[in-house]
Each structure stands twice: as C-alpha cells, then as structure tokens.
Design an enzyme around this catalytic site. Structure first.
Site, mmCIF file in Angstrom:
data_model
loop_
_atom_site.group_PDB
_atom_site.id
_atom_site.type_symbol
_atom_site.label_atom_id
_atom_site.label_comp_id
_atom_site.label_asym_id
_atom_site.label_seq_id
_atom_site.Cartn_x
_atom_site.Cartn_y
_atom_site.Cartn_z
ATOM 1 N N SER A 124 13.754 3.195 -21.380
ATOM 2 C CA SER A 124 14.122 1.896 -21.940
ATOM 3 C C SER A 124 15.177 1.229 -21.072
ATOM 4 C CB SER A 124 14.696 2.133 -23.350
ATOM 5 O OG SER A 124 15.320 0.971 -23.833
ATOM 6 N N TYR A 149 20.631 6.677 -29.682
ATOM 7 C CA TYR A 149 19.269 6.406 -29.205
ATOM 8 C C TYR A 149 19.275 6.178 -27.694
ATOM 9 C CZ TYR A 149 15.081 3.954 -27.864
ATOM 10 O OH TYR A 149 13.955 3.584 -27.183
ATOM 11 N N LYS A 153 17.783 8.547 -24.347
ATOM 12 C CA LYS A 153 16.871 8.141 -23.257
ATOM 13 C C LYS A 153 17.483 8.481 -21.900
ATOM 14 C CE LYS A 153 13.481 6.565 -25.646
ATOM 15 N NZ LYS A 153 12.180 7.215 -25.606
HETATM 16 P P1 NAD Z 1 6.837 3.846 -32.662
HETATM 17 O O1 NAD Z 1 7.838 4.398 -33.617
HETATM 18 O O2 NAD Z 1 5.889 2.830 -33.143
HETATM 19 O O3 NAD Z 1 6.017 5.052 -32.002
HETATM 20 C C1 NAD Z 1 6.541 6.343 -31.843
HETATM 21 C C2 NAD Z 1 5.548 7.309 -32.449
HETATM 22 O O4 NAD Z 1 6.023 8.647 -32.284
HETATM 23 C C3 NAD Z 1 5.323 7.091 -33.947
HETATM 24 O O5 NAD Z 1 3.948 7.002 -34.193
HETATM 25 C C4 NAD Z 1 5.932 8.336 -34.601
HETATM 26 O O6 NAD Z 1 5.248 8.686 -35.777
HETATM 27 C C5 NAD Z 1 5.792 9.354 -33.491
HETATM 28 N N1 NAD Z 1 6.771 10.443 -33.525
HETATM 29 C C6 NAD Z 1 8.119 10.342 -33.670
HETATM 30 N N2 NAD Z 1 8.690 11.561 -33.589
HETATM 31 C C7 NAD Z 1 7.670 12.437 -33.372
HETATM 32 C C8 NAD Z 1 7.626 13.843 -33.206
HETATM 33 N N3 NAD Z 1 8.733 14.587 -33.241
HETATM 34 N N4 NAD Z 1 6.421 14.438 -33.002
HETATM 35 C C9 NAD Z 1 5.291 13.685 -32.974
HETATM 36 N N5 NAD Z 1 5.277 12.352 -33.139
HETATM 37 C C10 NAD Z 1 6.461 11.732 -33.328
HETATM 38 O O7 NAD Z 1 7.667 3.303 -31.402
HETATM 39 P P2 NAD Z 1 7.167 2.431 -30.160
HETATM 40 O O8 NAD Z 1 7.818 1.117 -30.249
HETATM 41 O O9 NAD Z 1 5.720 2.526 -29.998
HETATM 42 O O10 NAD Z 1 7.895 3.229 -29.004
HETATM 43 C C11 NAD Z 1 7.240 4.228 -28.248
HETATM 44 C C12 NAD Z 1 8.232 4.826 -27.264
HETATM 45 O O11 NAD Z 1 8.743 3.791 -26.424
HETATM 46 C C13 NAD Z 1 9.451 5.469 -27.925
HETATM 47 O O12 NAD Z 1 9.805 6.622 -27.186
HETATM 48 C C14 NAD Z 1 10.513 4.402 -27.778
HETATM 49 O O13 NAD Z 1 11.813 4.965 -27.762
HETATM 50 C C15 NAD Z 1 10.154 3.792 -26.452
HETATM 51 N N6 NAD Z 1 10.631 2.408 -26.300
HETATM 52 C C16 NAD Z 1 10.336 1.486 -27.257
HETATM 53 C C17 NAD Z 1 10.808 0.184 -27.127
HETATM 54 C C18 NAD Z 1 10.554 -0.847 -28.197
HETATM 55 O O14 NAD Z 1 11.306 -1.817 -28.279
HETATM 56 N N7 NAD Z 1 9.523 -0.701 -29.027
HETATM 57 C C19 NAD Z 1 11.560 -0.174 -26.005
HETATM 58 C C20 NAD Z 1 11.829 0.798 -25.034
HETATM 59 C C21 NAD Z 1 11.352 2.096 -25.193
HETATM 60 C C1 WQD Z 2 16.768 -9.117 -29.196
HETATM 61 C C2 WQD Z 2 17.735 -10.290 -29.296
HETATM 62 C C3 WQD Z 2 19.635 -9.818 -30.689
HETATM 63 C C4 WQD Z 2 17.339 -9.414 -34.418
HETATM 64 C C5 WQD Z 2 16.445 -3.148 -28.752
HETATM 65 C C6 WQD Z 2 17.003 -1.824 -28.337
HETATM 66 C C7 WQD Z 2 16.451 -1.419 -27.019
HETATM 67 C C8 WQD Z 2 14.919 -1.481 -27.013
HETATM 68 C C9 WQD Z 2 14.405 -2.778 -27.534
HETATM 69 C C10 WQD Z 2 14.029 0.636 -27.498
HETATM 70 C C11 WQD Z 2 19.204 -9.880 -29.229
HETATM 71 C C12 WQD Z 2 18.788 -10.915 -31.305
HETATM 72 C C13 WQD Z 2 17.702 -9.616 -33.092
HETATM 73 C C14 WQD Z 2 17.769 -10.362 -35.396
HETATM 74 C C15 WQD Z 2 18.852 -11.630 -33.662
HETATM 75 N N1 WQD Z 2 14.361 -0.500 -27.860
HETATM 76 N N2 WQD Z 2 18.450 -10.702 -32.726
HETATM 77 N N3 WQD Z 2 18.501 -11.428 -34.980
HETATM 78 O O1 WQD Z 2 18.625 -5.389 -28.984
HETATM 79 O O2 WQD Z 2 17.437 -6.313 -26.933
HETATM 80 O O3 WQD Z 2 16.820 -4.110 -27.785
HETATM 81 O O4 WQD Z 2 15.021 -3.062 -28.788
HETATM 82 O O5 WQD Z 2 14.281 1.186 -26.443
HETATM 83 O O6 WQD Z 2 16.919 -0.125 -26.782
HETATM 84 O O7 WQD Z 2 18.426 -1.921 -28.264
HETATM 85 O O8 WQD Z 2 16.175 -6.065 -29.080
HETATM 86 O O9 WQD Z 2 14.782 -7.272 -30.689
HETATM 87 O O10 WQD Z 2 16.836 -6.059 -31.530
HETATM 88 O O11 WQD Z 2 17.135 -8.121 -30.151
HETATM 89 O O12 WQD Z 2 19.539 -12.608 -33.344
HETATM 90 O O13 WQD Z 2 17.512 -10.207 -36.590
HETATM 91 O O14 WQD Z 2 17.573 -10.893 -30.594
HETATM 92 O O15 WQD Z 2 21.000 -10.061 -30.890
HETATM 93 O O16 WQD Z 2 19.892 -10.910 -28.562
HETATM 94 P P1 WQD Z 2 17.396 -5.517 -28.188
HETATM 95 P P2 WQD Z 2 16.167 -6.840 -30.448
#
Ligand code: NAD
Ligand code: WQD
Length: 336
Positions: A124, A149, A153
C-alpha cells in the site's frame, strides 16, 4: 498449473480473479470470508462462465495451506488476504499483526515447503507515511506509518526483502496500491464494506443512494488547491490488470512497484465528479481533519509502465460511473 489467490473473495481479489479467469488461468481461492461473501465468486462465475476452486479457510492454518498445495499444481500466489481498516487496527493491533504479518509468514513457509516460488503481495502507498515529496517513486523514503495496519504492510515488505535475499529461487513482487475505487463495468461485483464505510468513495456512493445523510469532509485547511486532501484514485479493474502484468513479468529477488495513475484529485473534486457521473446530489459538511491523514499523496507510475508494461487506462469519470453502477444495482451490497 494454477494461481492461488488468497483473499480472492474480497474487493480487489474478486476483480483480479475475474481478470485471471477471463484470460484462461486456473484459479484457486483461499478466503476465510471474514470481510467478504462467497457471492462475489458466484458473480464472477456468472460473468466469466468459469469457476475458481474455492476453499473457505485461513492463511494462518498450515494444514489447510498444505492441502491446497498438495491438491493443485500452484505456480504462483497472489496474496490479498489480510485486514485493512486503519481505525480498527489502532484498536486491535494484535489481530492486525497476527493476520497480516504472521499470516504472511505461515503462507511463505507453506510455499517454501511446497516448492512454490512466485509471490505477489498487496502492499500500500501507506508505507510511505507522510510523503517528503510527490509524486512518490518506489525509492522514496518509507516509514513513519501512523497505525498498525500501515506498519504491518511495511513489516511484511521488510520480511519479503530479507526472505528473497536468503532464498534466491523466490521471485517476489510487492505492489503498492494507491487508492482503489470503482467496480467491474458490469455492476455485478464491487466494494461491499461492512457497516459505515471508512473510505471516501463507498461513503459518497452511500450518500448518493440515500443510505447515509451527508459526507463529512475531513478538513479543508490542507495546503492543497481547495484545502481538502488529495489522493491518487485508481480503478479497481486497472489494479486487477496490474496483477496479471506483475505475474507475467515477475523476476527473482524482491521488487516493488507503485500501482497508481499519477494524478491526484481532492475530496471536493471527487464529490463533484461523482455528482456528474451519477446525476445525484452528494451533500457534505466540512469537519475537522481525521487524525493520521496526510495532505496529499500520488504516485509516479513510470516504473510499472517500463518494467511491467502496465498503465492505468480508466479515467476519473469511469471510476465514478462504475462505482455508481455497482451501488445502484446493489444497494445492500452482496446481502440479498
Ligand atoms: P478485502 O477486505 O475486501 O479483501 C481481503 C480478503 O481477505 C477478504 O475477503 C477477507 O475475508 C480475506 N481475509 C482476511 N483475513 C484472512 C485470513 N486470515 N485468511 C484468509 N482470508 C482472509 O480488502 P481489499 O480492499 O480487497 O484489499 C485486498 C488487499 O489489498 C489487502 O491486503 C489490503 O490491505 C490491500 N490494500 C487495499 C487497499 C484498499 O484501499 N482497498 C489499498 C492498499 C492495499
Ligand atoms: C481519502 C480522502 C480523507 C472519508 C486509506 C488507507 C490506505 C489505503 C487506502 C489500504 C482523504 C477523505 C475520507 C470520509 C473524507 N488502504 N475522506 N471523508 O486515507 O487515502 O487511504 O485507504 O492500504 O492505507 O489509509 O483513503 O478513502 O479513507 O480517504 O473527507 O468520510 O478522503 O480525509 O483525504 P486514504 P480514504
């Protein structure tokens, strides 16, 4: 020959499983459904006419992993499984380190035992902490994460780097996602958060559909053009396609790529773009900054373009259109 996708029933995982099946890959999914529903995989099956083998189980369960590696000829693992809610991670740090860090260790050990050596990790942009400069390049300083979190990562990236150095037969890629949004163009799969969404786009979509009253904009006093936070939003299908390219171009050792568009949009620009795409009003109020938030963050995606032949293709309007299409077709998400 199959690809194991952990967390494949989740938001990004289900879109990636769809892209893998569409290009003819055999896919095995392992998910404990702690933050997802098997319905996402049923929808993927309807869309592709192909089936991913599904195991409901945990990445922390060594026996379950062994059964999967014994039963299938797995060539690579795409590792999405983990917990991802920033706020919750500050209240439940042990659960986050257990799932995200210990879970990855158990998975890597099972891969080593099974002789499976290609690994793609969901990292991330959060690993950059507060950016010293934008755009962020892969060599930008990492660290200074403000919640368990984000730290989980960063820890996993460090572990992967050490592991790849010690085990030269392993090919490991960490993909640093910026802000994934949107849904598959069919509107049949998408993001289905539990409870009140933490992230901006699902919150906006639920205001537009009338489930939530108004968006709270977290701060309008940042040093950005309109004072609200700026992020690099990327369409989830572009992200999914990035994983296919990462598999195609995987190399031995440990490599990191940014997956972003290289463009930043403010919260208010996102609200306006969503209103345009949906034709709905999105009411909002300005409230104080959210602790731990940064002013702005966007990627330089040039390395992925050069080495993976990957670029985000979908623009902001497509992200918003597809997010709205999913929301209006599935007002209760997968629950119905
Ligand atoms: P998500 O929660 O929709 O998907 C994660 C999946 O993993 C879920 O289906 C959950 O049931 C499963 N899971 C969790 N713990 C588990 C375990 N111990 N064993 C088996 N399954 C398990 O999340 P997402 O948004 O699809 O994110 C996927 C990956 O990408 C995550 O690692 C997340 O940290 C990373 N990521 C997400 C974002 C974002 O904003 N969505 C941004 C950067 C990185
Ligand atoms: C985006 C912008 C908020 C909600 C997070 C995690 C990051 C990654 C992605 C997994 C910011 C603003 C948000 C609301 C708002 N996840 N906001 N009102 O914070 O960039 O990233 O998700 O890896 O690790 O930190 O994403 O969608 O929460 O926020 O004003 O109700 O929207 O302040 O500027 P963020 P976000």
């Amino acid at each position: 020959m199959a690809i194991l996708v952990t967390g494949g029933a989740g938001y990004i995982g289900s879109h990636t499983v769809l892209a893998l099946l569409e290009r003819g890959e055999e896919v095995v999914v392992l998910d404990n459904l702690s933050n997802s529903s098997e319905e996402s995989l049923h929808r993927v099956e309807q869309l592709t006419g192909k089936t991913a083998v599904f195991y409901q189980g945990d990445i922390l369960d060594e026996q379950c992993l062994k059964r999967i590696f014994d039963a299938h000829q797995i060539t690579s693992v795409i590792h999405f499984a983990g917990l991802k809610a920033v706020g919750e991670s500050t209240r439940k740090p042990l659960e986050y380190y257990q799932n995200n860090v210990a879970g990855t260790l158990v998975l890597l050990q099972a891969m080593r035992d099974a002789g499976v050596h290609q690994f793609i990790f969901s990292s991330s942009a959060t690993v950059y902490g507060t950016p010293e400069h934008t755009p962020l390049v892969e060599t930008s300083r990492v660290g200074g994460t403000t919640n368990p979190y984000g730290t989980s990562k960063l820890m996993v990236e460090q572990i992967l780097q050490d592991f790849a150095a010690a085990e030269p037969q392993f090919a490991i890629t960490a993909l640093r996602y910026f802000n994934p949004v949107g849904a598959h163009e069919s509107g049949m799969i998408g993001e289905d958060p539990n409870g009140i969404p933490n992230n901006l786009l699902p919150y906006i979509a639920q205001v537009a559909i009338g489930k939530l009253e108004k968006l709270s904009v977290f701060g309008d006093d940042y040093p950005t053009a309109d004072g609200t936070g700026v992020r690099d939003y990327i369409h989830v299908m572009d992200l999914a396609e990035g994983h296919l390219k990462a598999i195609d171009h995987i190399t031995e050792g440990f490599t990191v790529y940014n997956l972003g568009t290289g463009k930043g949009y403010s919260v208010l620009e996102m609200v306006a773009a969503f209103e345009d795409a949906s034709g709905r009003k999105v009411s909002y109020q300005i409230v104080p900054r959210r602790p731990g938030d940064i002013a702005e963050c966007w990627s330089d995606p040039a390395l992925a373009a050069e080495k993976l032949d990957w670029r985000a293709k979908r623009n902001l309007n497509e992200m918003m259109h597809d997010a709205w299409n999913w929301q209006k077709n599935n007002p209760q998400g997968y629950k119905k």
